[in-house]
Design a protein around this motif. Structure first.
Motif, PDB file in Angstrom:
ATOM      1  N   ASN A   4      30.230  33.558  90.226  1.00 56.29           N
ATOM      2  CA  ASN A   4      30.111  32.429  91.161  1.00 56.29           C
ATOM      3  C   ASN A   4      28.689  31.889  91.262  1.00 56.29           C
ATOM      4  O   ASN A   4      28.455  30.893  91.960  1.00 56.29           O
ATOM      5  CB  ASN A   4      30.589  32.843  92.548  1.00 56.29           C
ATOM      6  CG  ASN A   4      32.099  33.027  92.605  1.00 56.29           C
ATOM      7  OD1 ASN A   4      32.830  32.389  91.845  1.00 56.29           O
ATOM      8  ND2 ASN A   4      32.557  33.903  93.487  1.00 56.29           N
ATOM      9  N   ARG A  62      42.904  20.514  92.322  1.00 55.06           N
ATOM     10  CA  ARG A  62      42.581  21.814  91.728  1.00 55.06           C
ATOM     11  C   ARG A  62      41.303  22.369  92.370  1.00 55.06           C
ATOM     12  O   ARG A  62      40.571  21.660  93.051  1.00 55.06           O
ATOM     13  CB  ARG A  62      42.326  21.629  90.217  1.00 55.06           C
ATOM     14  CG  ARG A  62      43.520  21.127  89.426  1.00 55.06           C
ATOM     15  CD  ARG A  62      44.608  22.172  89.335  1.00 55.06           C
ATOM     16  NE  ARG A  62      44.105  23.452  88.843  1.00 55.06           N
ATOM     17  CZ  ARG A  62      43.918  23.752  87.555  1.00 55.06           C
ATOM     18  NH1 ARG A  62      44.213  22.870  86.635  1.00 55.06           N
ATOM     19  NH2 ARG A  62      43.451  24.938  87.198  1.00 55.06           N
ATOM     20  N   MET A  88      35.521  30.337  97.293  1.00 50.07           N
ATOM     21  CA  MET A  88      35.091  31.580  96.620  1.00 50.07           C
ATOM     22  C   MET A  88      35.086  32.749  97.597  1.00 50.07           C
ATOM     23  O   MET A  88      34.467  32.670  98.663  1.00 50.07           O
ATOM     24  CB  MET A  88      33.664  31.424  96.073  1.00 50.07           C
ATOM     25  CG  MET A  88      33.515  30.368  95.003  1.00 50.07           C
ATOM     26  SD  MET A  88      31.785  30.097  94.600  1.00 50.07           S
ATOM     27  CE  MET A  88      31.161  29.408  96.123  1.00 50.07           C
TER      28      MET A  88
END
Ligand SMILES: Cc1cc2nc3c(=O)[nH]c(=O)nc-3n(C[C@H](O)[C@H](O)[C@H](O)COP(=O)(O)O)c2cc1C
Length: 194
Positions: A73, A17, A144
Motif C-alpha cells: 500500500n 472499482r 486499505m
C-alpha cells in the motif's frame, strides 16, 4: 422518490472499482469538505455520527503516514492526492446532547466498551456512505486495511478518542484498475427471503 438512472447506478456501483492510482491533480479541501458533509448525512444510531476523518494531503502528512503502511500500500498511498484516515470516535457521546436533543441517552453507553462497539458499527455505516458519496462526486477510492493501527494511532490520533478503522486513498480516476472485477456472491448466497 424516483429511481436513479442507469448511468448513475453504473458510476456508484456497477462499474465502480477500487482504484490503485489517480490523475496527478489535487483534490481540494472544498471537495473533501463536501464529501465529509455528505458522509455525515448517513444514518446513525441516535444520530451519534461517530465517523471521524483525518485528511492527509500534504507531503509532510504523507511522510508521517508512510512508516505505518504495508509494503503493497506504500507507493500508491504516497502518490494519491488524498488519503483519509477513517476513524470512529469513542467519545461520540460528548456530542449527543446536541445531535440528539430529545432526551439524554448518554447512559445507554455506560462504559468504554459499549461506546466503542456503537462507534465502530455506526462509523463503518457512515464510511460506506462516504465511499458512495465520493463516487457520486466523480472521485475514485482505494480503501486499505493493510497498515499498522498502533503507528497511526500514535502518530495522528494520540490524545483523542479517535481510533482508526481503515485508510482510503482518493483522487480523480485516470486509469482503470488492472483485471476484471472479482466475482461477487449471488443473491442466493448472500440473502434469505423469509
Ligand atoms: C476495509 C477494506 C480494506 C481493504 N484493504 C486493502 C488493502 O490493504 N490493499 C488493497 O490494495 N486493497 C484493499 N482493499 C480493496 C479490496 O481488495 C477491493 O475493494 C475488493 O477486492 C473489490 O474490488 P473492487 O472494489 O475493484 O470491485 C480493501 C477494501 C476494503 C473495503
Amino acid at each position: 422518490m424516483p429511481r436513479i438512472d442507469d448511468a448513475a447506478l453504473d458510476q456508484l456501483f456497477r462499474t465502480a472499482r477500487s482504484h490503485p492510482g489517480f490523475a496527478d491533480r489535487p483534490v481540494g479541501e472544498a471537495v473533501l469538505g463536501e464529501l465529509t458533509r455528505l458522509a455525515l448525512l448517513a444514518p446513525s444510531g441516535f444520530n451519534q455520527q461517530p465517523l471521524r476523518i483525518v485528511w492527509v494531503t500534504s507531503p509532510e502528512g504523507k511522510a508521517r503516514l508512510a512508516p505505518a503502511l504495508s509494503r503493497g500500500n506504500h507507493d500508491k498511498t504516497m502518490a494519491a492526492p488524498a488519503t483519509a484516515i477513517v476513524c470512529w470516535d469513542v467519545n461520540f457521546t460528548d456530542h449527543l446532547p446536541t445531535v440528539w436533543p430529545k432526551a439524554d441517552v448518554r447512559s445507554y453507553y455506560p462504559d468504554e466498551e459499549a461506546r466503542r462497539g456503537s462507534a465502530r458499527t455506526n462509523a463503518l455505516i457512515q464510511a460506506g456512505a462516504m465511499i458512495v458519496a465520493a463516487r457520486a462526486l466523480g472521485l475514485g477510492v482505494g480503501p486499505m486495511g493493510g497498515f499498522d493501527r498502533g503507528k497511526v494511532q500514535a502518530e495522528f490520533l494520540a490524545g483523542t478518542g479517535w481510533e482508526p478503522a481503515f485508510l482510503m486513498n482518493l483522487g480523480w480516476p485516470a486509469t482503470e484498475p488492472e483485471g476484471p472485477r472479482l466475482p461477487r456472491l449471488s443473491v442466493e448466497q448472500a440473502a434469505r427471503f423469509v
